[in-house]
Design a protein around this motif. Structure first.
Motif, PDB file in Angstrom:
ATOM      1  N   LYS A 194       0.910  -1.295   0.109  1.00 53.87           N
ATOM      2  CA  LYS A 194       0.016   0.010  -0.117  1.00 53.87           C
ATOM      3  C   LYS A 194       0.762   1.247   0.139  1.00 53.87           C
ATOM      4  O   LYS A 194       2.236   1.086   0.027  1.00 53.87           O
ATOM      5  N   GLY A 195       0.359   2.235  -0.219  1.00 55.79           N
ATOM      6  CA  GLY A 195       0.985   3.719  -0.134  1.00 55.79           C
ATOM      7  C   GLY A 195       0.698   4.631  -1.458  1.00 55.79           C
ATOM      8  O   GLY A 195      -0.449   4.647  -1.693  1.00 55.79           O
ATOM      9  N   SER A 196       1.906   5.067  -1.993  1.00 53.64           N
ATOM     10  CA  SER A 196       1.295   6.425  -2.972  1.00 53.64           C
ATOM     11  C   SER A 196       2.546   5.939  -4.054  1.00 53.64           C
ATOM     12  O   SER A 196       3.680   5.464  -3.786  1.00 53.64           O
ATOM     13  N   PHE A 197       2.151   6.621  -5.263  1.00 55.62           N
ATOM     14  CA  PHE A 197       2.904   6.622  -6.340  1.00 55.62           C
ATOM     15  C   PHE A 197       2.614   7.590  -7.309  1.00 55.62           C
ATOM     16  O   PHE A 197       1.505   8.101  -7.094  1.00 55.62           O
ATOM     17  N   LEU A 198       3.660   7.990  -8.070  1.00 53.86           N
ATOM     18  CA  LEU A 198       3.517   8.982  -9.160  1.00 53.86           C
ATOM     19  C   LEU A 198       2.917   8.399 -10.357  1.00 53.86           C
ATOM     20  O   LEU A 198       3.474   7.197 -10.826  1.00 53.86           O
TER      21      LEU A 198
END
Length: 399
Positions: A300-304
């Motif tokens: 999980k988390g964030s990405f561009l």
């Protein structure tokens, strides 16, 4: 997750201590042992915009170069622009941030990529020329450097080739499939120029290589984007060109060991999309077990990613969810780890779903997007990162 799968992961997974480059490498020894017979290792990623993927692959490459004798980084980046970056990696020529920014894709214009190429240069600095690690692009797109080299030579040394020079300039910006032409007139023109330069007394080997890059770029531009064209579509032709580029590196030098950096979809041993044959499938067919496909997944988390082709990359966030293999991997074990999939355990041959995000993703529905996966059929190993954060763009990244 069924208890038997969780127990299998507990028994067979190998913890990864950190994604940070420069850390001790004892935790990578199982991967090194697995790769002893490999000539090619594919280092994948399920997003192009995850900082931990950049750093973990940087760390793995440090290990593979120093301790396992790998000689070349082949990247899903412009083969034309990568030649200048290779000059920095091997000889210190140029500014690394500017050269990274010139690779042709926003995805690589990051601080993490600059850190990697600076390490490659530092590693090479005191080595004999024949032992220095190379940086090679394998994507025929974005041929600006090759266009400049070839057209400048034509105007200076080949009277009567002005029309050829003007025609080739379209390859600076043209996208795959943007000028579909069943007759492929542009490719034929590029082939004629390449033959002319091959026979020209004043044309050196580097210039001829630039001309051959333009042949591949013209082939891609003049193909159709209709995936029903099968192996003749722009998608399939691009992936075939990338596989051929890796094969040229391996076949040219019996001692070559190549690390291939690309999206998981390109490195898989099967097909993707509308049954496009992935480069990894071609490499497995050609080299057998000497090709090892390592997918990188995250919990999980964030990405561009971009929201469309004209928009700047922005942050996207996603939770672990419940339906994907990433959810199962996160639920079974905490932290980051590596698993080798070359086993006969039934669950490794059972259809699953994986998350897969390209350079662009739809605004909302990316949360629900998955792609089919049979773990042991598609990959040889998985490196799992529990949390993803956004990669760090260089200033003035292309919009």
């Amino acid at each position: 997750m069924p208890d038997e799968i969780a127990r299998w992961l507990t028994e067979h997974a190998r913890p990864l201590d950190t994604p940070t480059p420069g850390a001790p490498t004892d935790d990578l020894k199982p991967l090194g042992k697995t790769l002893r017979g490999a000539r090619i290792v594919g280092l994948g990623e399920s997003t192009h915009g995850t900082a931990e993927f950049f750093r973990l692959k940087h760390r793995i490459m440090e290990f593979l170069v120093r301790e396992e004798g790998f000689t070349t980084l082949a990247m899903e980046a412009s083969e034309s622009a990568a030649r200048a970056l290779d000059a920095y990696v091997r000889h210190g020529v140029g500014d690394p941030a500017r050269l990274v920014a010139g690779l042709g894709f926003w995805t690589w214009r990051t601080r993490e990529m600059v850190d990697l190429v600076e390490w490659l240069h530092a590693h090479n600095r005191d080595l004999a020329e024949e032992r220095r690690v190379r940086f090679v692009g394998i994507d025929p797109r974005r041929g600006a450097d090759s266009v400049e080299a070839v057209t400048s030579f034509l105007r200076a040394h080949a009277q009567g080739r002005e029309e050829d020079a003007r025609a080739l300039e379209v390859l600076i910006h043209a996208r795959p499939g943007s000028r579909p032409d069943p007759e492929q007139e542009l490719r034929q023109r590029a082939e004629d120029v390449a033959r002319h330069l091959t026979d020209h007394a004043d044309a050196d080997a580097e210039l001829v290589d630039h001309a051959r890059i333009l042949v591949r770029a013209a082939d891609l531009v003049t193909r159709s984007l209709d995936q029903s064209a099968g192996e003749e579509s722009a998608f399939a032709v691009r992936d075939r060109a990338m596989a051929d580029a890796v094969a040229r590196l391996v076949d040219a030098d019996p001692a070559a060991r190549v690390m291939v950096w690309a999206h998981n979809g390109h490195l898989a041993k099967g097909t993707y999309g509308d049954r496009v044959t992935a480069p990894g499938s071609r490499l497995r067919e050609r080299y057998g077990d000497r090709y090892y496909a390592l997918a990188l997944l995250f919990g999980k988390g964030s990405f561009l990613a971009r929201r469309d082709l004209q928009a700047p990359p922005v942050r996207h966030r996603i939770g672990t969810g419940t339906r994907s293999i990433e959810a199962r991997l996160a639920d079974a074990l905490k932290g980051d780890y590596y698993i080798d999939l070359r086993r006969n355990d039934p669950w490794l041959h059972t259809p699953q779903a994986q998350r897969s995000f390209g350079a662009s993703v739809p605004r909302f529905s990316y949360h629900f997007h998955t792609a089919p996966l049979v773990p042991a059929k598609d990959y040889d190993g998985i490196a799992f990162v529990a949390r993803s954060t956004c990669s760090h763009l260089l200033p003035q990244t292309e919009k």
